[in-house]
Design an enzyme around this catalytic site. Structure first.
Site, PDB file in Angstrom:
ATOM      1  N   SER A 295      -4.238  12.971  -4.046  1.00 15.64           N
ATOM      2  CA  SER A 295      -4.266  13.823  -5.016  1.00 15.64           C
ATOM      3  C   SER A 295      -3.712  15.171  -4.476  1.00 15.64           C
ATOM      4  O   SER A 295      -2.205  13.925  -4.312  1.00 15.64           O
ATOM      5  CB  SER A 295      -5.205  14.285  -5.801  1.00 15.64           C
ATOM      6  N   ASP A 306       9.484  12.809   1.891  1.00 17.34           N
ATOM      7  CA  ASP A 306      10.578  12.650   0.884  1.00 17.34           C
ATOM      8  C   ASP A 306      12.097  13.169   1.502  1.00 17.34           C
ATOM      9  O   ASP A 306      12.641  13.160   0.750  1.00 17.34           O
ATOM     10  CB  ASP A 306      10.438  12.270  -0.877  1.00 17.34           C
ATOM     11  N   LYS A 320      -5.287   8.265  -5.427  1.00 14.89           N
ATOM     12  CA  LYS A 320      -5.547   9.145  -6.670  1.00 14.89           C
ATOM     13  C   LYS A 320      -4.014   9.747  -6.606  1.00 14.89           C
ATOM     14  O   LYS A 320      -3.779  10.671  -6.625  1.00 14.89           O
ATOM     15  CB  LYS A 320      -6.357   9.826  -6.522  1.00 14.89           C
TER      16      LYS A 320
END
Length: 471
Positions: A295, A306, A320
């Site tokens: 999460s 990224d 998740k």
């Protein structure tokens, strides 16, 4: 209670038609309003028949709460009905202190599966690992319990004991007894690591209300120590507040998207961007993840990965990538329901996939292959000269053997293979960064020297022209 049940049905009705056992990609067949009304009538009929015919006195509240819990549990493992007690406990946990074992769990096909234990809690000290299954609590099997019921059975008065039956991958079931405790969650721990104390190590165990402030304090303290880079350790971190994950990511980013959440409708997209100001001052960052990173941990790892701000190392994360929200029902109860999915800045969905590390480093055991003292050395010869200090050395060795066998922090670090590789990577990235900075500085100096030489030459030419004019 019936009014509350109808309210829960109204919140969930667009997705209730998707039965739990339907094919993953099969389209949802929605019911008409008339069909929904008929099903609600059937639900009321089931309630009345069961209450009137059950062999014992029926507990109407328990029956209706069970109906609501079952309805939400049919959607996904993370949606649930929260009774007044459950809702209060959830709020207490989110604000940094709660009672229990210190373990984050989820529902997996009727079983209770461990996402991760929280650092420095009874569960962590007992050796419970991410991916373990809990089959029994105090000898009662958990397969017929809701997730909230299982959590409630594990909680209790601090100092009391609870017995768990655990199944780990590839091992026989084992039963362990844990003592409940007040779980005080300090999200962030930090220190300088390495022989030269130049690696800034930051451990985030979960994402709570105080995590962002604790991280800022940690970065400020470590920057004063002039560390060369950071290892951000979110292994076995089960997640927490979305806002905390955003703030943690923002602390290392100067710009760029952090995360987007996408709901049911194609236009239901929210994007969050970093604000100017990198508290780590551009120094190398390695993020350590593993199967227990879930999460909010995955949001941070994905954001730094990224944006090219950090290198992710370790093993594939939990996966998740769904957003839950509490919707209070007005009487102290609430529903905890999935409302969206998380996406990384590049548009990758975290759900069921997780974050793939840039450099895979599986948890490994470090084994010494060379003995401290070789069987073949000068001392092995029969008539070799003796060392005058040999008795002193023997006494020191004996004293060392008698010392406590408790591992020091440095020894624990040495056995943490993933941490060691992360620290090595920070050093390598730091050297590359300095090398690049040196190259840039050298080029800038060369260009400045050229400009100065041209300027000097121009001044000479101007002086010559001036002298000729005077003549």
């Amino acid at each position: 209670m019936l009014k509350k049940l109808l309210m829960v049905m109204a919140l969930c009705v667009p997705v209730v038609a998707a039965a739990a056992d339907r094919a993953k990609d099969a389209p949802v067949t929605h019911l008409t309003d008339e069909q929904i009304y008929e099903e609600l009538k059937k639900l009321a009929l089931v309630f009345e028949v069961a209450r009137d015919n059950f062999v014992e006195e029926a507990d109407e509240k328990k029956m209706l709460e069970g109906a609501m819990a079952g309805m939400l549990g049919a959607l996904d493992p993370h949606s649930s009905y929260l009774s007044a007690d459950d809702f209060k406990e959830f709020s207490d946990k989110s604000h940094g202190e709660f009672g229990g074992l210190g373990i984050q769990i989820t529902s997996d096909r009727g079983a209770v599966r461990v996402i991760a234990p929280i650092d420095d809690t009874p569960a962590a000290r007992a050796g419970i690992k991410p991916g373990d299954y809990i089959t029994h609590i105090d000898d009662d099997q958990v397969f017929d319990l809701t997730l909230n019921q299982a959590v409630k059975k594990m909680k209790g008065r601090p100092g009391t004991k609870v017995k768990l039956t655990i199944i780990s991958d590839g091992q026989e079931p084992r039963t362990i007894t844990l003592k409940r405790a007040i779980i005080k969650v300090k999200s962030v721990k930090f220190e300088e690591k390495g022989d030269d104390k130049k690696i800034g190590y930051i451990r985030i165990s979960d994402f709570g209300a105080t995590t962002a402030k604790e991280l800022r304090d940690a970065l400020n303290a470590l920057e004063k120590k002039d560390v060369i880079g950071y290892v951000l350790d979110v292994r076995n971190n089960p997640g927490g507040y979305l806002t905390a994950a955003i703030d943690v990511s923002d602390a290392f980013l100067d710009s760029g998207e952090i995360v987007s959440t996408r709901g049911k409708n194609k236009t239901d997209i929210e994007r969050t961007f970093a604000k100017p100001g990198d508290l780590a001052n551009g120094k190398p960052v390695v993020v350590l993840i593993n199967h227990g990173s879930a999460s909010a941990s995955e949001i941070v790892a994905g954001a730094l990965q990224d944006n090219g701000r950090g290198l992710v190392m370790g093993s594939q994360s939990f996966g998740k990538g769904s957003v839950q929200q509490q919707k209070p029902l007005g009487d102290g109860t609430a529903i905890h329901i999935t409302i969206a999915r998380y996406y990384t800045p590049s548009g990758r969905s975290i759900q069921n996939e997780g974050i793939t590390p840039d450099v895979e480093v599986l948890h490994s055991k470090v084994e010494v292959l060379e003995k401290k003292e070789s069987m073949y050395s000068e001392a092995s010869f029969k008539n070799s000269l003796k060392n005058e200090d040999a008795k002193k050395q023997d006494k020191k060795k004996s004293d060392d053997d008698d010392a406590s066998k408790e591992l020091s922090d440095a020894e624990k670090d040495a056995l943490d293979y993933q941490l060691q590789r992360g620290m090595d990577m920070v050093r390598a990235m730091s050297k590359m960064r300095l090398t690049a900075a040196d190259r840039i500085a050298a080029v800038e100096k060369e260009n400045a020297d050229k400009e100065a030489a041209v300027e000097k030459s121009d001044k000479k030419d101007d002086k010559k022209k001036s002298d000729k004019t005077k003549k």
